[in-house]
Write an enzyme that holds these catalytic residues in place. Structure first.
Site, PDB file in Angstrom:
ATOM      1  N   ASP A   1     -54.101 -27.988  19.228  1.00 61.44           N
ATOM      2  CA  ASP A   1     -54.257 -26.541  19.261  1.00 61.44           C
ATOM      3  C   ASP A   1     -54.547 -26.110  17.842  1.00 61.44           C
ATOM      4  O   ASP A   1     -54.090 -26.733  16.879  1.00 61.44           O
ATOM      5  CB  ASP A   1     -53.015 -25.841  19.821  1.00 61.44           C
ATOM      6  N   SER A   2     -55.353 -25.082  17.721  1.00 58.62           N
ATOM      7  CA  SER A   2     -55.780 -24.685  16.385  1.00 58.62           C
ATOM      8  C   SER A   2     -56.027 -23.194  16.370  1.00 58.62           C
ATOM      9  O   SER A   2     -56.155 -22.555  17.419  1.00 58.62           O
ATOM     10  CB  SER A   2     -57.057 -25.446  16.009  1.00 58.62           C
TER      11      SER A   2
ATOM     12  N   ASP B   1     -66.287 -20.226  12.272  1.00 59.33           N
ATOM     13  CA  ASP B   1     -66.931 -20.910  11.139  1.00 59.33           C
ATOM     14  C   ASP B   1     -67.889 -20.007  10.345  1.00 59.33           C
ATOM     15  O   ASP B   1     -67.892 -20.062   9.110  1.00 59.33           O
ATOM     16  CB  ASP B   1     -67.672 -22.170  11.614  1.00 59.33           C
TER      17      ASP B   1
HETATM   18  P1  IMP Z   1     -57.647 -23.429  21.104  1.00 59.06           P
HETATM   19  O1  IMP Z   1     -57.167 -24.438  20.106  1.00 59.06           O
HETATM   20  O2  IMP Z   1     -58.404 -24.027  22.230  1.00 59.06           O
HETATM   21  O3  IMP Z   1     -56.570 -22.491  21.514  1.00 59.06           O
HETATM   22  O4  IMP Z   1     -58.748 -22.535  20.382  1.00 59.06           O
HETATM   23  C1  IMP Z   1     -58.552 -22.108  19.098  1.00 59.06           C
HETATM   24  C2  IMP Z   1     -59.606 -21.125  18.683  1.00 59.06           C
HETATM   25  O5  IMP Z   1     -59.491 -21.050  17.256  1.00 59.06           O
HETATM   26  C3  IMP Z   1     -61.052 -21.522  18.972  1.00 59.06           C
HETATM   27  O6  IMP Z   1     -61.514 -21.014  20.175  1.00 59.06           O
HETATM   28  C4  IMP Z   1     -61.774 -20.876  17.805  1.00 59.06           C
HETATM   29  O7  IMP Z   1     -61.979 -19.535  18.056  1.00 59.06           O
HETATM   30  C5  IMP Z   1     -60.749 -21.015  16.680  1.00 59.06           C
HETATM   31  N1  IMP Z   1     -60.977 -22.274  15.941  1.00 59.06           N
HETATM   32  C6  IMP Z   1     -60.226 -23.411  15.975  1.00 59.06           C
HETATM   33  N2  IMP Z   1     -60.763 -24.365  15.192  1.00 59.06           N
HETATM   34  C7  IMP Z   1     -61.874 -23.828  14.679  1.00 59.06           C
HETATM   35  C8  IMP Z   1     -62.878 -24.346  13.817  1.00 59.06           C
HETATM   36  O8  IMP Z   1     -62.886 -25.510  13.383  1.00 59.06           O
HETATM   37  N3  IMP Z   1     -63.863 -23.491  13.486  1.00 59.06           N
HETATM   38  C9  IMP Z   1     -63.913 -22.209  13.948  1.00 59.06           C
HETATM   39  N4  IMP Z   1     -63.030 -21.694  14.775  1.00 59.06           N
HETATM   40  C10 IMP Z   1     -62.004 -22.489  15.151  1.00 59.06           C
END
Ligand code: IMP
Length: 192
Positions: A67-68, A151
């Site tokens: 998750d990020s 990004d």
């Molecule tokens: P999840 O981890 O599927 O909940 O999504 C996390 C959200 O954070 C993504 O849909 C992006 O909007 C954003 N996100 C996570 N990692 C990145 C990245 O490497 N670049 C740009 N946006 C990111």
């Protein structure tokens, strides 16, 4: 070692596959894999995804989930764990970036960080984890065509370009996901 990525996000799979794949075989959960991300933290959401996929995967494979999100200082850490749906339930990347730039309009402190948590879960419940952070600043306008999500509006610390202007290799070298993947690969003994 065989790994199955618990993500339906093709962008993440494209980034994570090569990062973990040097000394492991990496497959991706079937398209459409999605879990209600109801956790209050990135770790809870990563675990929810890993637990959801674990029963679907043969015992000899590791499930890896991530998750990020993007944490913005001036917004008290938002959108954070809600980064994917920041602009609403059916929003796209452009909607999120527009909302972010409008919330940051005129804001002087533009510091932010991408954060990523990765977990690996074995069939007998053994857990390994990696986490990574990429500090930077929110741009005043989108730039660049690579990558995904935020990004185009994120300028990694020390770089004169947005994350979306970097090649995939340049992004992986400094990104939250790259750092988390290297930590996890070391924990799993598959670091290159
Ligand atoms: P999840 O981890 O599927 O909940 O999504 C996390 C959200 O954070 C993504 O849909 C992006 O909007 C954003 N996100 C996570 N990692 C990145 C990245 O490497 N670049 C740009 N946006 C990111």
């Amino acid at each position: 070692m065989r790994i199955v990525l618990a993500t339906g996000n093709r962008h993440k799979a494209e980034e994570l596959g090569p990062m973990l794949g040097g000394r492991a075989e990496v497959d991706v959960a079937s398209e459409g894999f999605a879990v209600d991300e109801t956790g209050a933290t990135l770790l809870q959401n990563a675990l929810l995804k890993a637990w959801a996929l674990r029963p679907e995967v043969p015992a000899d494979r590791l499930v890896v989930a991530d998750d990020s999100g993007l944490e913005v200082r001036a917004l008290g850490g938002r959108p954070g764990v809600h980064s994917a749906r920041y602009a609403g339930p059916d929003c796209g990347f452009d909607d999120n970036n527009r909302l972010l730039l409008s919330e940051m309009d005129g804001v002087e402190d533009r510091r932010a960080a991408f954060v990523c948590v990765l977990v690996a879960l074995s069939a007998d419940g053994e857990l390994a984890a990696g986490c990574g952070l990429c500090p930077g600043d929110i741009a005043t306008a989108p730039r660049g065509e690579h990558g995904f999500g935020y990004d185009p509006v994120f300028i990694p610390r020390g770089m004169g370009t947005s994350m979306a202007e970097l090649t995939p290799e340049q992004k992986n070298a400094i990104s939250h996901r790259g750092r988390a993947a290297r930590m996890l690969a070391t924990a799993l003994g598959i670091a290159e």
